[in-house]
Design an enzyme around this catalytic site. Structure first.
Site, mmCIF file in Angstrom:
data_model
loop_
_atom_site.group_PDB
_atom_site.id
_atom_site.type_symbol
_atom_site.label_atom_id
_atom_site.label_comp_id
_atom_site.label_asym_id
_atom_site.label_seq_id
_atom_site.Cartn_x
_atom_site.Cartn_y
_atom_site.Cartn_z
ATOM 1 N N PRO A 15 1.482 3.854 2.960
ATOM 2 C CA PRO A 15 1.012 5.215 3.167
ATOM 3 C C PRO A 15 1.989 6.116 3.933
ATOM 4 C CG PRO A 15 -0.189 3.680 4.567
ATOM 5 C CD PRO A 15 0.601 2.855 3.594
ATOM 6 N N ASN A 16 2.031 7.347 3.480
ATOM 7 C CA ASN A 16 2.799 8.442 4.105
ATOM 8 C C ASN A 16 4.304 8.344 3.886
ATOM 9 O OD1 ASN A 16 0.456 9.746 5.296
ATOM 10 N ND2 ASN A 16 0.382 7.992 6.668
ATOM 11 N N ARG A 23 8.624 14.231 7.061
ATOM 12 C CA ARG A 23 7.700 13.650 8.036
ATOM 13 C C ARG A 23 8.454 13.209 9.291
ATOM 14 N NH1 ARG A 23 5.449 7.507 7.646
ATOM 15 N NH2 ARG A 23 3.987 7.658 9.377
ATOM 16 N N TYR A 28 11.945 9.256 11.643
ATOM 17 C CA TYR A 28 12.214 8.554 10.386
ATOM 18 C C TYR A 28 13.487 9.006 9.671
ATOM 19 C CZ TYR A 28 7.453 6.922 11.058
ATOM 20 O OH TYR A 28 6.330 6.342 11.583
ATOM 21 N N ASN A 79 7.493 -2.180 3.070
ATOM 22 C CA ASN A 79 7.215 -1.355 4.240
ATOM 23 C C ASN A 79 5.750 -0.932 4.137
ATOM 24 O OD1 ASN A 79 6.879 0.487 6.258
ATOM 25 N ND2 ASN A 79 8.798 1.599 5.868
ATOM 26 N N ALA A 82 1.473 2.327 8.168
ATOM 27 C CA ALA A 82 0.485 2.082 9.223
ATOM 28 C C ALA A 82 -0.436 0.909 8.902
ATOM 29 C CB ALA A 82 -0.331 3.349 9.464
ATOM 30 N N HIS A 85 -0.347 -2.388 10.912
ATOM 31 C CA HIS A 85 -1.014 -2.597 12.198
ATOM 32 C C HIS A 85 -2.531 -2.737 12.071
ATOM 33 C CE1 HIS A 85 2.937 -1.208 13.241
ATOM 34 N NE2 HIS A 85 2.690 0.005 12.766
ATOM 35 N N ASP A 92 -3.890 -11.445 4.165
ATOM 36 C CA ASP A 92 -4.476 -12.422 3.234
ATOM 37 C C ASP A 92 -3.755 -12.405 1.889
ATOM 38 O OD1 ASP A 92 -6.353 -13.286 5.061
ATOM 39 O OD2 ASP A 92 -7.998 -12.087 4.245
ATOM 40 N N GLU A 103 9.563 -7.857 5.397
ATOM 41 C CA GLU A 103 8.911 -6.675 5.990
ATOM 42 C C GLU A 103 9.990 -5.738 6.528
ATOM 43 O OE1 GLU A 103 6.236 -7.793 9.152
ATOM 44 O OE2 GLU A 103 5.885 -5.712 9.761
ATOM 45 N N HIS A 105 10.757 -1.846 8.397
ATOM 46 C CA HIS A 105 10.317 -0.587 9.010
ATOM 47 C C HIS A 105 11.541 0.250 9.332
ATOM 48 C CE1 HIS A 105 6.256 -2.099 9.389
ATOM 49 N NE2 HIS A 105 6.788 -3.209 9.832
ATOM 50 N N LEU A 106 11.449 1.527 9.075
ATOM 51 C CA LEU A 106 12.545 2.439 9.397
ATOM 52 C C LEU A 106 12.736 2.525 10.907
ATOM 53 C CD1 LEU A 106 11.194 4.974 6.873
ATOM 54 C CD2 LEU A 106 13.568 4.195 6.758
ATOM 55 N N SER A 107 11.621 2.726 11.597
ATOM 56 C CA SER A 107 11.664 2.819 13.059
ATOM 57 C C SER A 107 11.481 1.414 13.641
ATOM 58 C CB SER A 107 10.534 3.733 13.550
ATOM 59 O OG SER A 107 9.266 3.145 13.258
ATOM 60 N N ARG A 112 7.705 1.966 20.211
ATOM 61 C CA ARG A 112 6.823 3.129 20.072
ATOM 62 C C ARG A 112 5.449 2.850 20.716
ATOM 63 N NH1 ARG A 112 6.988 4.895 14.017
ATOM 64 N NH2 ARG A 112 6.065 6.773 14.943
ATOM 65 N N ARG A 116 1.327 0.126 17.714
ATOM 66 C CA ARG A 116 2.270 -0.314 16.667
ATOM 67 C C ARG A 116 2.908 -1.673 16.997
ATOM 68 N NH1 ARG A 116 2.844 4.425 13.582
ATOM 69 N NH2 ARG A 116 2.624 6.261 14.878
HETATM 70 C C1 DQA Z 1 6.754 2.511 9.685
HETATM 71 C C2 DQA Z 1 6.220 2.242 11.090
HETATM 72 C C3 DQA Z 1 4.708 2.345 11.141
HETATM 73 O O1 DQA Z 1 4.249 2.147 12.468
HETATM 74 C C4 DQA Z 1 4.262 3.712 10.696
HETATM 75 O O2 DQA Z 1 2.848 3.783 10.664
HETATM 76 C C5 DQA Z 1 4.840 4.119 9.384
HETATM 77 C C6 DQA Z 1 6.243 3.827 9.145
HETATM 78 C C7 DQA Z 1 8.297 2.575 9.664
HETATM 79 O O3 DQA Z 1 8.858 2.458 8.586
HETATM 80 O O4 DQA Z 1 8.923 2.768 10.716
HETATM 81 O O5 DQA Z 1 4.190 4.736 8.558
HETATM 82 O O6 DQA Z 1 6.338 1.450 8.837
#
Ligand code: DQA
Length: 147
Positions: A15-16, A23, A28, A79, A82, A85, A92, A103, A105-107, A112, A116
């Site tokens: 998502p997002n 964003r 990011y 990725n 959210a 978390h 599962d 896995e 994550h950009l950040s 943070r 998270r």
């Molecule tokens: C994220 C980190 C997550 O905590 C956040 O909710 C995201 C992006 C990242 O790529 O840093 O949507 O997965």
């Protein structure tokens, strides 16, 4: 030297992440998801990998794609945004499919907010790459080339 057959990798974005570029660029970066896909396609070609790149804002859709992945790819770069978390369902699903999941994550979520700091995905992931921005997706491709 024997030629290595092309390995297939599913790249999943949660998502997002469709909003990357606009964003919270201070967190990011300015790179869009389309930029990331382009960078990955270029690198994948050099590693004899074939990637299928997808994004969804819907948890159930991500789960359906994970289930389906069992039939056609060797590994998944994921990725989960959210849902990382919050989602026992993703935990599962990853456990059930028995595919190596990387896995990404950009950040760096550990640098943070405390909500998270827990990942439901990490315990069932083969490994985690976080905090390196879009470059992390390219590092994940290097990892995927091992499977
Ligand atoms: C994220 C980190 C997550 O905590 C956040 O909710 C995201 C992006 C990242 O790529 O840093 O949507 O997965």
């Amino acid at each position: 030297m024997a030629e290595r057959h092309t390995r297939r990798v599913l790249v999943l974005n949660g998502p997002n992440l469709n909003l990357l570029g606009t964003r919270e660029p201070e967190v990011y970066g300015a790179t869009t998801l389309a930029d990331i896909e382009r960078m990955m396609q270029e690198k994948a070609a050099t590693l004899s990998l074939s990637i299928e790149f997808r994004q969804s804002n819907h948890e159930g859709q991500l789960i359906d794609w994970l289930h389906e992945a069992r039939g056609w790819c060797e590994s998944v770069i994921f990725n989960p945004g959210a849902y990382t978390h919050t989602s026992v369902a993703l935990y599962d699903a990853i456990k059930a499919i028995e595919l190596p999941v990387i896995e990404v994550h950009l950040s760096n979520p550990h640098a943070r907010e405390s909500f998270r700091h827990t990942s439901f995905v990490s315990p069932v992931a083969r490994g985690v790459i976080q905090g390196f921005g879009a470059f992390g997706y390219l590092m994940a491709l290097e990892a995927a080339a091992q499977f």
